[in-house]
Design a protein around this motif. Structure first.
Motif, PDB file in Angstrom:
ATOM      1  N   VAL A 284      10.101 -11.202  42.240  1.00 57.54           N
ATOM      2  CA  VAL A 284       9.082 -11.402  41.206  1.00 57.54           C
ATOM      3  C   VAL A 284       9.385 -10.561  39.969  1.00 57.54           C
ATOM      4  N   GLU A 285       8.938 -11.046  38.816  1.00 58.54           N
ATOM      5  CA  GLU A 285       9.023 -10.252  37.588  1.00 58.54           C
ATOM      6  C   GLU A 285       7.818  -9.323  37.485  1.00 58.54           C
ATOM      7  N   ARG A 286       6.680  -9.792  38.026  1.00 64.04           N
ATOM      8  CA  ARG A 286       5.459  -8.988  38.114  1.00 64.04           C
ATOM      9  C   ARG A 286       4.879  -9.211  39.499  1.00 64.04           C
ATOM     10  N   LEU A 287       4.231  -8.210  40.055  1.00 63.01           N
ATOM     11  CA  LEU A 287       3.670  -8.351  41.402  1.00 63.01           C
ATOM     12  C   LEU A 287       2.665  -9.505  41.484  1.00 63.01           C
ATOM     13  N   GLU A 288       1.974  -9.797  40.362  1.00 65.85           N
ATOM     14  CA  GLU A 288       0.944 -10.849  40.356  1.00 65.85           C
ATOM     15  C   GLU A 288       1.538 -12.246  40.457  1.00 65.85           C
TER      16      GLU A 288
ATOM     17  N   GLY B  50       9.314 -19.868  36.186  1.00 68.17           N
ATOM     18  CA  GLY B  50       8.396 -19.395  37.218  1.00 68.17           C
ATOM     19  C   GLY B  50       9.112 -18.862  38.445  1.00 68.17           C
ATOM     20  N   LEU B  51       8.340 -18.348  39.384  1.00 67.78           N
ATOM     21  CA  LEU B  51       8.886 -17.725  40.593  1.00 67.78           C
ATOM     22  C   LEU B  51       9.811 -18.676  41.354  1.00 67.78           C
ATOM     23  N   LEU B  52       9.337 -19.886  41.634  1.00 66.10           N
ATOM     24  CA  LEU B  52      10.172 -20.848  42.368  1.00 66.10           C
ATOM     25  C   LEU B  52      11.266 -21.422  41.478  1.00 66.10           C
ATOM     26  N   GLY B  53      10.907 -21.775  40.256  1.00 65.19           N
ATOM     27  CA  GLY B  53      11.871 -22.398  39.346  1.00 65.19           C
ATOM     28  C   GLY B  53      13.108 -21.546  39.099  1.00 65.19           C
ATOM     29  N   ARG B  54      12.920 -20.239  38.961  1.00 66.62           N
ATOM     30  CA  ARG B  54      14.074 -19.340  38.750  1.00 66.62           C
ATOM     31  C   ARG B  54      15.022 -19.393  39.947  1.00 66.62           C
ATOM     32  N   ALA B  55      14.440 -19.403  41.145  1.00 63.71           N
ATOM     33  CA  ALA B  55      15.263 -19.433  42.366  1.00 63.71           C
ATOM     34  C   ALA B  55      15.996 -20.771  42.497  1.00 63.71           C
ATOM     35  N   VAL B  56      15.315 -21.863  42.141  1.00 61.09           N
ATOM     36  CA  VAL B  56      15.931 -23.195  42.223  1.00 61.09           C
ATOM     37  C   VAL B  56      17.079 -23.302  41.221  1.00 61.09           C
ATOM     38  N   PHE B  57      16.836 -22.820  39.994  1.00 58.02           N
ATOM     39  CA  PHE B  57      17.885 -22.844  38.962  1.00 58.02           C
ATOM     40  C   PHE B  57      19.117 -22.075  39.441  1.00 58.02           C
ATOM     41  N   LYS B  58      18.882 -20.890  39.982  1.00 63.61           N
ATOM     42  CA  LYS B  58      19.973 -20.024  40.438  1.00 63.61           C
ATOM     43  C   LYS B  58      20.758 -20.683  41.582  1.00 63.61           C
TER      44      LYS B  58
ATOM     45  N   THR C 120      14.646 -17.006  55.733  1.00 59.26           N
ATOM     46  CA  THR C 120      14.877 -15.567  55.648  1.00 59.26           C
ATOM     47  C   THR C 120      13.755 -14.871  56.418  1.00 59.26           C
ATOM     48  N   PRO C 121      14.072 -13.978  57.359  1.00 67.90           N
ATOM     49  CA  PRO C 121      12.999 -13.249  58.046  1.00 67.90           C
ATOM     50  C   PRO C 121      12.101 -12.532  57.030  1.00 67.90           C
ATOM     51  N   PHE C 122      10.791 -12.540  57.282  1.00 68.51           N
ATOM     52  CA  PHE C 122       9.837 -11.998  56.311  1.00 68.51           C
ATOM     53  C   PHE C 122      10.156 -10.556  55.917  1.00 68.51           C
ATOM     54  N   ARG C 123      10.444  -9.708  56.918  1.00 67.24           N
ATOM     55  CA  ARG C 123      10.711  -8.301  56.595  1.00 67.24           C
ATOM     56  C   ARG C 123      11.914  -8.138  55.683  1.00 67.24           C
ATOM     57  N   THR C 124      12.965  -8.926  55.937  1.00 67.02           N
ATOM     58  CA  THR C 124      14.164  -8.862  55.082  1.00 67.02           C
ATOM     59  C   THR C 124      13.824  -9.299  53.661  1.00 67.02           C
ATOM     60  N   GLY C 125      13.166 -10.451  53.559  1.00 64.74           N
ATOM     61  CA  GLY C 125      12.852 -11.021  52.249  1.00 64.74           C
ATOM     62  C   GLY C 125      11.885 -10.172  51.451  1.00 64.74           C
ATOM     63  N   ILE C 126      10.889  -9.614  52.137  1.00 68.39           N
ATOM     64  CA  ILE C 126       9.863  -8.854  51.416  1.00 68.39           C
ATOM     65  C   ILE C 126      10.423  -7.525  50.916  1.00 68.39           C
ATOM     66  N   LYS C 127      11.354  -6.956  51.701  1.00 68.68           N
ATOM     67  CA  LYS C 127      11.983  -5.699  51.279  1.00 68.68           C
ATOM     68  C   LYS C 127      12.822  -5.928  50.018  1.00 68.68           C
ATOM     69  N   GLU C 128      13.612  -7.006  50.024  1.00 73.63           N
ATOM     70  CA  GLU C 128      14.414  -7.372  48.847  1.00 73.63           C
ATOM     71  C   GLU C 128      13.519  -7.581  47.620  1.00 73.63           C
ATOM     72  N   SER C 129      12.380  -8.226  47.832  1.00 75.29           N
ATOM     73  CA  SER C 129      11.504  -8.594  46.716  1.00 75.29           C
ATOM     74  C   SER C 129      10.770  -7.396  46.127  1.00 75.29           C
ATOM     75  N   LEU C 130      10.380  -6.454  46.989  1.00 71.42           N
ATOM     76  CA  LEU C 130       9.435  -5.426  46.551  1.00 71.42           C
ATOM     77  C   LEU C 130      10.033  -4.063  46.222  1.00 71.42           C
ATOM     78  N   TRP C 131      11.244  -3.769  46.686  1.00 73.23           N
ATOM     79  CA  TRP C 131      11.700  -2.393  46.483  1.00 73.23           C
ATOM     80  C   TRP C 131      11.755  -1.944  45.013  1.00 73.23           C
ATOM     81  N   PRO C 132      11.998  -2.858  44.039  1.00 75.55           N
ATOM     82  CA  PRO C 132      11.964  -2.379  42.652  1.00 75.55           C
ATOM     83  C   PRO C 132      10.581  -1.889  42.202  1.00 75.55           C
ATOM     84  N   PHE C 133       9.536  -2.279  42.949  1.00 76.46           N
ATOM     85  CA  PHE C 133       8.162  -1.904  42.570  1.00 76.46           C
ATOM     86  C   PHE C 133       7.638  -0.723  43.378  1.00 76.46           C
TER      87      PHE C 133
END
Length: 313
Positions: A168-172, A17-25, A288-301
């Motif tokens: 995310v793997e999917r936006l949902e 899942g979204l959190l689990g992948r980050a925790v594993f990493k 992580t500042p929201f703008r920094t984190g959201i840009k990293e998360s969303l640019w592939p989409f």
């Protein structure tokens, strides 16, 4: 050649899942021997374990003998919990209690991931000692899960966190990233909730907190009980959507703020802000500042790929 396998062992549930992948990493990259387990999406990277199968849970814990277990697996969609209460309760409550019991049997430190939705949102910010009063069934099952964990394992930790976003793997996968298409397709107006106050939190930051908590516990057995962690930027979904538009230089005039209390779906707390000072005083935390984190998360989409050239070149 002998590969040097770190001696500290951590087991992560919900590792797909979204959190689990980050925790594993996070653990994997910081000299822990990490094993992740999942169910539907487990293979080939992770162990496939049905958390409702107590024998399978017993076996993996007794074979791997983890020092730490981070329990990320849950049914976390409030509207799904309302429509499938029995299944949700089995995973969020029964499986969590059983995991806590098995963790205690091998002396593993269990971190149970809970939610700000255990509070009713009427008198924020909430400390760990404040009395929970969940408004929806999701919040109730997570609160029952907290109790089941601490009843079966008094040395466990409960970590309450708010709405999450990240890679995310999917936006949902996240209630934050799912808004991106509404932001991008500015040819039609989109209604956005401007009533509920949220504190969007990056999964990488929660993962760092889990690791820091685990490492602190290895040195100090008194580290246990309930903790809160959260981003510190207060935003409604409308404000998040505007921040996302701004981060990608997209128009936001088509986004419409809706200030009424939502009438459909599970009840949500108006403002369940978490007071994080207990962890901060232990020297634990990362934001992580929201703008920094959201840009990293969303640019592939991003639909308009020309934007990438301007930002990354």
């Amino acid at each position: 050649e002998d590969v040097d396998v770190p001696s500290r062992r951590v087991l992560i549930t919900g590792a797909t899942g979204l959190l689990g992948r980050a925790v594993f990493k996070e653990f994997n990259e910081n000299n822990w021997n990490a094993v992740g387990c999942g169910y539907r999406r487990a293979q080939p990277r992770f162990e496939q374990v049905n958390l409702l199968d107590s024998i399978a849970v017993h076996d993996i814990i007794h074979e791997f003998q983890p020092h730490v277990i981070v329990h990320c697996a849950a049914e976390r969609r409030p509207d799904v919990v309302e429509s499938q209460p029995d299944t949700a309760s089995q995973l969020n409550v029964s499986a969590s209690g059983n995991l806590a019991k098995e963790a205690a049997a091998v002396g593993a430190f269990l971190i149970y991931i809970s939610t700000d939705y255990v509070f009713d949102g009427t008198s924020p910010p909430y400390k760990e000692t404040d009395v929970p009063n969940p408004l929806n069934l999701y919040g109730k099952t997570k609160l029952e899960g907290e109790k089941a964990v601490l009843e079966n394992n008094e040395d466990a930790a409960v970590l309450r966190i708010p709405v999450l976003y990240g890679e995310v793997e999917r936006l949902e996968e996240s209630a934050v990233t799912v808004m991106f298409d509404k932001v991008q397709f500015s040819n039609k107006s989109a209604n956005m909730d401007h009533w509920q106050q949220r504190f969007p939190t990056n999964v990488k930051d929660v993962a760092a907190v889990c690791r820091q908590l685990a490492e602190k516990r290895m040195l100090d057995p008194s580290v246990k009980g309930t903790f809160h962690w959260s981003g510190n930027e207060q935003m409604t979904k409308y404000e998040m959507a505007c921040a996302i538009a701004d981060a990608f230089n997209l128009p936001s005039s088509h986004l419409r703020p809706i200030t009424d209390c939502p009438v459909v779906g599970a009840l949500r707390p108006r403002n369940a802000q978490l007071d994080c000072s207990k962890l901060e005083m232990l020297g634990i935390g990362q934001r992580t500042p929201f703008r920094t984190g959201i840009k990293e998360s969303l640019w592939p989409f991003l639909v308009d790929k020309r934007w990438r050239q301007t930002v990354f070149h």
